[in-house]
Design a protein around this motif. Structure first.
Motif, short mmCIF file in Angstrom:
data_model
loop_
_atom_site.label_atom_id
_atom_site.label_comp_id
_atom_site.label_asym_id
_atom_site.label_seq_id
_atom_site.Cartn_x
_atom_site.Cartn_y
_atom_site.Cartn_z
N UNK A 1 0.85 -1.19 0.00
CA UNK A 1 0.00 0.00 0.00
C UNK A 1 0.89 1.24 0.00
N UNK A 2 0.58 2.16 -0.90
CA UNK A 2 1.32 3.41 -1.00
C UNK A 2 0.48 4.51 -0.37
N UNK A 3 1.06 5.20 0.61
CA UNK A 3 0.33 6.28 1.28
C UNK A 3 1.08 7.60 1.10
N UNK A 4 0.36 8.68 1.31
CA UNK A 4 0.97 10.00 1.19
C UNK A 4 -0.11 11.02 0.91
N UNK B 1 3.19 -4.45 3.33
CA UNK B 1 4.28 -3.48 3.32
C UNK B 1 3.70 -2.12 2.97
N UNK B 2 4.17 -1.10 3.65
CA UNK B 2 3.67 0.26 3.41
C UNK B 2 4.80 1.11 2.84
N UNK B 3 4.47 1.82 1.78
CA UNK B 3 5.43 2.76 1.20
C UNK B 3 4.86 4.15 1.38
N UNK B 4 5.61 5.00 2.05
CA UNK B 4 5.18 6.38 2.26
C UNK B 4 5.88 7.29 1.26
N UNK C 1 7.24 13.20 -4.47
CA UNK C 1 7.78 12.34 -5.52
C UNK C 1 8.85 11.37 -5.07
N UNK C 2 9.10 11.33 -3.76
CA UNK C 2 10.15 10.44 -3.26
C UNK C 2 9.57 9.46 -2.23
N UNK C 3 10.22 8.32 -2.07
CA UNK C 3 9.84 7.35 -1.04
C UNK C 3 10.49 7.79 0.27
N UNK C 4 9.65 8.07 1.27
CA UNK C 4 10.19 8.54 2.55
C UNK C 4 10.00 7.52 3.66
N UNK C 5 9.24 6.44 3.38
CA UNK C 5 9.08 5.35 4.35
C UNK C 5 8.86 4.07 3.57
N UNK C 6 9.44 2.99 4.05
CA UNK C 6 9.25 1.70 3.39
C UNK C 6 9.42 0.63 4.47
N UNK C 7 8.30 0.06 4.91
CA UNK C 7 8.42 -0.92 5.98
C UNK C 7 7.11 -1.62 6.24
N UNK C 8 7.07 -2.39 7.31
CA UNK C 8 5.87 -3.15 7.66
C UNK C 8 4.85 -2.23 8.33
N UNK C 9 3.63 -2.76 8.49
CA UNK C 9 2.58 -1.99 9.16
C UNK C 9 3.01 -1.64 10.59
#
Ligand code: ADP
Ligand code: ADP
Length: 237
Positions: free
Chosen positions: A32-35, A215-218, A222-230
């Motif tokens: 899931x991509x959030x932001x 897995x969550x991608x924040x 335009x950049x990935x600032x978080x990448x990890x588990x819930x």
């Protein structure tokens, strides 16, 4: 598998959609991509099937290069990538069944062989897909007569019938009420697990992301600032 290597997108008006994204999404993962609005979530998922062209960097989907792909290659890539939208993108006047059959178009010589006299194999796939999302009794109903939640389940059935390995969902529940939104996300997650989809879903709200994501991608600017588990997201936010 989806691999982004230093992927940048600059829109024709000069706005930067992606600013050097590095990501690897393995087969079968539910990401899931959030932001916030404008963070680049939509741009990210739309690069995967070539809807938004990559300006620089390297993007591979199941071993195929998307960046710089020609027309034929893009067709092949898109056949393997199903797409679900916020606005459902159904043909409203057409029946539920015909909408699901449209997921088979990439694999069919002519439009008519699907919607005129569908091949038996396509019909079987379409009905099986409708059963999987729990609305097979609506097969002959016009799409316009369904509720929002039901329409989104038809869109999911269309992706199932497409037999795509990768499923992209761009804000798929943004126009649904919370209980319906949760039901649609539960369906997407369950079906992704059953069929082994690699699923990338954009969501506005972190609480929903936590509930369903492997897995969550924040994203921000335009950049990935978080990448990890819930669980890690709980600590980080
Ligand atoms: P999100 O999905 O997180 O809301 P988007 O990917 O839609 O973010 O947008 C990222 C940035 O790119 C924003 O600044 C947005 O205004 C811009 N953008 C998106 N689509 C276009 C477009 N077609 N043309 C120009 N700029 C765009
Ligand atoms: P809404 O009208 O709020 O959009 P839905 O379209 O989500 O509601 O649901 C309509 C009906 O379908 C409800 O009675 C719900 O219980 C049922 N339903 C929802 N999801 C499924 C499913 N995956 N399988 C079978 N039935 C479902």
């Amino acid at each position: 598998m989806i691999t982004f290597s230093d992927v940048r997108v600059t829109y024709p008006n000069g706005v930067r959609g992606l600013d050097g994204v590095d990501l690897t999404i393995p087969d079968g993962e539910f990401v899931v991509v959030v932001g916030l609005s404008g963070a680049g979530k939509s741009t990210l998922v739309r690069t995967v099937n070539g809807l938004v062209p990559v300006t620089s960097g390297r993007l591979e989907v199941d071993g195929r290069r998307v960046d710089g792909a020609g027309r034929r290659e893009l067709r092949a890539i898109r056949a393997g990538v199903g797409m679900i939208f916020q606005s459902f993108n159904l043909v409203k006047r057409a029946s539920v069944l015909d909408n699901v059959l449209m997921g088979r178009l990439h694999d069919t010589p002519t439009w008519r062989s699907v919607l005129g006299v569908p091949r038996a194999a396509d019909r079987e796939l379409a009905f099986a897909a409708l059963e999987r999302v729990g609305i097979v009794e609506k097969a002959y109903t016009r799409a316009s007569e369904l509720s929002g939640g039901q329409q989104q389940r038809v869109a999911i059935a269309r992706v199932i019938a497409q037999q795509a390995g990768v499923v992209l969902a761009d804000e798929p529940v943004a126009s649904l009420d919370p209980p319906t939104a949760n039901q649609v996300l539960r369906d997407l997650k369950r079906i992704g697990g059953e069929l082994g989809h690699t699923t990338v879903v954009n969501l506005h709200f972190l609480d929903m992301a936590r509930r369903y994501a492997d897995r969550i991608i924040g994203m921000r600017a335009g950049a990935v600032v978080f990448d990890g588990s819930a669980e890690q997201a709980d600590d980080a936010v």
